[in-house]
Design a protein around this motif. Structure first.
Motif, PDB file in Angstrom:
ATOM      1  N   ALA A 130       0.861  -1.187   0.000  1.00  0.00           N
ATOM      2  CA  ALA A 130       0.000   0.000   0.000  1.00  0.00           C
ATOM      3  C   ALA A 130       0.892   1.229   0.000  1.00  0.00           C
ATOM      4  N   SER A 131       0.484   2.244  -0.767  1.00  0.00           N
ATOM      5  CA  SER A 131       1.335   3.410  -0.977  1.00  0.00           C
ATOM      6  C   SER A 131       0.554   4.697  -0.759  1.00  0.00           C
ATOM      7  N   LYS A 137      -1.359  -2.619  -4.303  1.00  0.00           N
ATOM      8  CA  LYS A 137      -1.013  -3.496  -5.413  1.00  0.00           C
ATOM      9  C   LYS A 137      -0.699  -4.910  -4.923  1.00  0.00           C
ATOM     10  N   LEU A 138      -1.072  -5.873  -5.763  1.00  0.00           N
ATOM     11  CA  LEU A 138      -0.756  -7.278  -5.554  1.00  0.00           C
ATOM     12  C   LEU A 138       0.366  -7.661  -6.503  1.00  0.00           C
ATOM     13  N   TRP A 139       1.399  -8.327  -5.971  1.00  0.00           N
ATOM     14  CA  TRP A 139       2.577  -8.674  -6.758  1.00  0.00           C
ATOM     15  C   TRP A 139       2.881 -10.167  -6.635  1.00  0.00           C
ATOM     16  N   ASP A 140       3.643 -10.662  -7.599  1.00  0.00           N
ATOM     17  CA  ASP A 140       4.208 -12.007  -7.550  1.00  0.00           C
ATOM     18  C   ASP A 140       5.723 -11.846  -7.617  1.00  0.00           C
ATOM     19  N   LEU A 141       6.447 -12.535  -6.746  1.00  0.00           N
ATOM     20  CA  LEU A 141       7.894 -12.382  -6.707  1.00  0.00           C
ATOM     21  C   LEU A 141       8.571 -12.737  -8.029  1.00  0.00           C
ATOM     22  N   ARG A 142       7.872 -13.482  -8.876  1.00  0.00           N
ATOM     23  CA  ARG A 142       8.467 -13.934 -10.139  1.00  0.00           C
ATOM     24  C   ARG A 142       8.275 -12.940 -11.279  1.00  0.00           C
ATOM     25  N   ALA A 143       7.552 -11.835 -11.030  1.00  0.00           N
ATOM     26  CA  ALA A 143       7.265 -10.872 -12.099  1.00  0.00           C
ATOM     27  C   ALA A 143       7.447  -9.450 -11.603  1.00  0.00           C
ATOM     28  N   SER A 144       7.991  -8.597 -12.453  1.00  0.00           N
ATOM     29  CA  SER A 144       8.283  -7.219 -12.052  1.00  0.00           C
ATOM     30  C   SER A 144       7.052  -6.326 -11.994  1.00  0.00           C
ATOM     31  N   ASN A 145       6.049  -6.643 -12.783  1.00  0.00           N
ATOM     32  CA  ASN A 145       4.846  -5.810 -12.842  1.00  0.00           C
ATOM     33  C   ASN A 145       3.781  -6.314 -11.865  1.00  0.00           C
ATOM     34  N   PRO A 146       2.961  -5.410 -11.332  1.00  0.00           N
ATOM     35  CA  PRO A 146       1.905  -5.834 -10.406  1.00  0.00           C
ATOM     36  C   PRO A 146       0.883  -6.733 -11.093  1.00  0.00           C
ATOM     37  N   GLN A 147       0.371  -7.694 -10.325  1.00  0.00           N
ATOM     38  CA  GLN A 147      -0.675  -8.585 -10.826  1.00  0.00           C
ATOM     39  C   GLN A 147      -2.033  -7.893 -10.823  1.00  0.00           C
ATOM     40  N   ALA A 148      -2.213  -6.950  -9.914  1.00  0.00           N
ATOM     41  CA  ALA A 148      -3.462  -6.185  -9.823  1.00  0.00           C
ATOM     42  C   ALA A 148      -3.187  -4.917  -9.035  1.00  0.00           C
ATOM     43  N   SER A 149      -3.993  -3.889  -9.301  1.00  0.00           N
ATOM     44  CA  SER A 149      -3.857  -2.617  -8.594  1.00  0.00           C
ATOM     45  C   SER A 149      -5.243  -2.053  -8.346  1.00  0.00           C
ATOM     46  N   ILE A 150      -5.497  -1.622  -7.106  1.00  0.00           N
ATOM     47  CA  ILE A 150      -6.811  -1.075  -6.759  1.00  0.00           C
ATOM     48  C   ILE A 150      -6.624   0.277  -6.072  1.00  0.00           C
ATOM     49  N   PRO A 151      -7.596   1.169  -6.198  1.00  0.00           N
ATOM     50  CA  PRO A 151      -7.507   2.452  -5.492  1.00  0.00           C
ATOM     51  C   PRO A 151      -7.681   2.250  -3.995  1.00  0.00           C
ATOM     52  N   SER A 152      -6.939   3.015  -3.224  1.00  0.00           N
ATOM     53  CA  SER A 152      -7.053   2.951  -1.762  1.00  0.00           C
ATOM     54  C   SER A 152      -6.647   4.289  -1.181  1.00  0.00           C
ATOM     55  N   THR A 153      -7.466   4.806  -0.329  1.00  0.00           N
ATOM     56  CA  THR A 153      -7.187   6.099   0.280  1.00  0.00           C
ATOM     57  C   THR A 153      -5.940   6.014   1.160  1.00  0.00           C
ATOM     58  N   ALA A 154      -5.006   6.932   0.978  1.00  0.00           N
ATOM     59  CA  ALA A 154      -3.828   6.960   1.846  1.00  0.00           C
ATOM     60  C   ALA A 154      -4.291   7.488   3.233  1.00  0.00           C
ATOM     61  N   ARG A 155      -3.810   6.981   4.281  1.00  0.00           N
ATOM     62  CA  ARG A 155      -2.769   6.014   4.464  1.00  0.00           C
ATOM     63  C   ARG A 155      -3.400   4.654   4.805  1.00  0.00           C
ATOM     64  N   SER A 156      -3.202   3.661   3.943  1.00  0.00           N
ATOM     65  CA  SER A 156      -3.782   2.338   4.136  1.00  0.00           C
ATOM     66  C   SER A 156      -2.725   1.364   4.650  1.00  0.00           C
ATOM     67  N   SER A 157      -3.181   0.294   5.313  1.00  0.00           N
ATOM     68  CA  SER A 157      -2.284  -0.783   5.733  1.00  0.00           C
ATOM     69  C   SER A 157      -2.894  -2.108   5.334  1.00  0.00           C
ATOM     70  N   ASN A 173      -8.621   7.098   7.410  1.00  0.00           N
ATOM     71  CA  ASN A 173      -9.468   8.203   6.955  1.00  0.00           C
ATOM     72  C   ASN A 173     -10.898   7.752   6.667  1.00  0.00           C
ATOM     73  N   GLU A 174     -11.038   6.551   6.113  1.00  0.00           N
ATOM     74  CA  GLU A 174     -12.366   6.026   5.826  1.00  0.00           C
ATOM     75  C   GLU A 174     -12.968   5.334   7.045  1.00  0.00           C
ATOM     76  N   GLY A 175     -12.126   4.957   8.006  1.00  0.00           N
ATOM     77  CA  GLY A 175     -12.614   4.285   9.209  1.00  0.00           C
ATOM     78  C   GLY A 175     -13.120   2.882   8.948  1.00  0.00           C
ATOM     79  N   VAL A 176     -12.473   2.172   7.999  1.00  0.00           N
ATOM     80  CA  VAL A 176     -12.957   0.845   7.622  1.00  0.00           C
ATOM     81  C   VAL A 176     -11.791  -0.123   7.427  1.00  0.00           C
ATOM     82  N   VAL A 177     -12.132  -1.418   7.490  1.00  0.00           N
ATOM     83  CA  VAL A 177     -11.248  -2.480   7.042  1.00  0.00           C
ATOM     84  C   VAL A 177     -12.005  -3.250   5.967  1.00  0.00           C
TER      85      VAL A 177
END
Length: 330
Positions: A130-131, A137-157, A173-177
């Motif tokens: 999370a950035s 973003k979801l990644w696989d150690l075997r590939a340099s590019n992300p497998q998927a990317s979704i919007p998320s309000t900063a600051r997410s964990s 900020n959104e008060g949700v999980v």
């Protein structure tokens, strides 16, 4: 090696066995154990990754990242490799590092802002980041590019459940999980947990027995939820806010491997221990607010706290590393 049952008596007997300090004031920003529990890795603001052998109580070596900075170093399922986030300039690349020869295996590029949360799946070579660029973003150690990317309000964990099939994406900020299926990462979350208004947390974490979700905060204390029904179980009382450095906290509290106890650094300069074990509560179901079993003394500034996944041992850190074991083992 014989097994040890984690009990109330064991949890209240821990003492500091070893302290490591490498420079005068290098605040430590993250801790992580490898799968075997033998090795510990840390990052600090002096742009250095430190590697320790827990079984030998030994500092193995430093790995410097002066050009890029370092934060959130996480072991992969190979104890000789790790990933970590960059901290300097506009380079927000996640780096895949061989600790054996200090060479880079792969670079994961795609984030446009500081990576503030990074977790490796407990079951596969997948990780989530999370950035502050408002993406997760979801990644696989075997590939340099992300497998998927979704919007998320900063600051997410982010956090994986023990099965590696679910990701918890939390946002203050959104008060949700939000709970996401890893195989359908960019689909709508299958559940959204609403948190109390005004509560600000630093980290979301599942217990290893899958029973609990903990929202921990270095400033507001820790909330506990049932991970099956998503119901609040209570608050861990007796906590005093912890002074912070320029890096936001990412781990002042930690479950024991059996999920029955929680340890946390405390602003009073000790470690709080709470029991979630019905055997310690007259066999009553876990509910309501929890009072500490004990306050452990031995580290004057236990800002970070992390339990070993395999051994009766945990580590606290701030400007130094303190390793704790039960008194009978000293």
């Amino acid at each position: 090696m014989s097994s040890v049952t984690i009990s109330k008596d064991l949890c209240t007997s821990f003492k500091v066995s070893k302290v490591f300090s490498h420079t005068e004031t290098p605040p430590i920003t993250s801790l992580d154990y490898d799968d075997s529990g033998q090795f510990l890795i840390s990052t600090s603001v002096d742009e250095c990754i430190q590697l320790y052998d827990i079984t030998k109580g030994k500092h193995v070596k430093p790995v410097y990242s002066k050009k890029y900075g370092c934060h959130l170093a996480k072991f992969t399922h190979n104890q000789k490799n790790c990933i970590y986030a960059s901290t300097k300039g506009d380079d927000n690349t996640i780096r895949y590092l061989s600790l054996s020869d200090n060479s880079y295996i792969r670079y994961f590029r795609g984030h446009k802002g500081f990576v503030n949360s990074l977790e490796v799946s407990p079951k596969s070579d997948v990780f989530v980041s999370a950035s502050l660029d408002h993406t997760t973003k979801l990644w696989d150690l075997r590939a340099s590019n992300p497998q998927a990317s979704i919007p998320s309000t900063a600051r997410s964990s982010v956090a994986f459940d023990p099965s590696g099939e679910v990701v918890a994406l939390s946002n203050v900020n959104e008060g949700v999980v939000k709970f996401l299926n890893v195989k359908m990462f960019d689909a709508e979350p299958f559940y959204v947990l609403q948190l109390p208004k005004g509560y600000q947390w630093d980290k979301v974490e599942f217990s290893n027995d899958s029973k609990f979700i903990m929202l921990s905060s270095s400033q507001y204390g820790h909330l506990l939820y049932d991970s099956f029904e998503f119901l609040e179980k209570g608050k861990l009382d007796g906590f005093t806010p912890i002074p912070q450095n320029e890096f936001a906290s990412n781990g002042c509290a930690s479950f024991t491997p059996d999920g029955k106890y929680v340890f946390s650094g405390n602003g009073l300069g000790n470690v709080c221990v709470w029991s979630l074990n019905p055997l310690d509560n007259n066999r009553q179901p876990v509910r309501g607010n929890f009072k500490p079993l004990a306050y452990l003394k031995g580290d004057a500034r236990p800002r970070l706290c992390l339990w070993n996944p395999c051994f009766a041992q945990f580590t606290t850190a701030d400007v130094s590393i303190s390793m704790w074991i039960p008194e009978e083992a000293n």
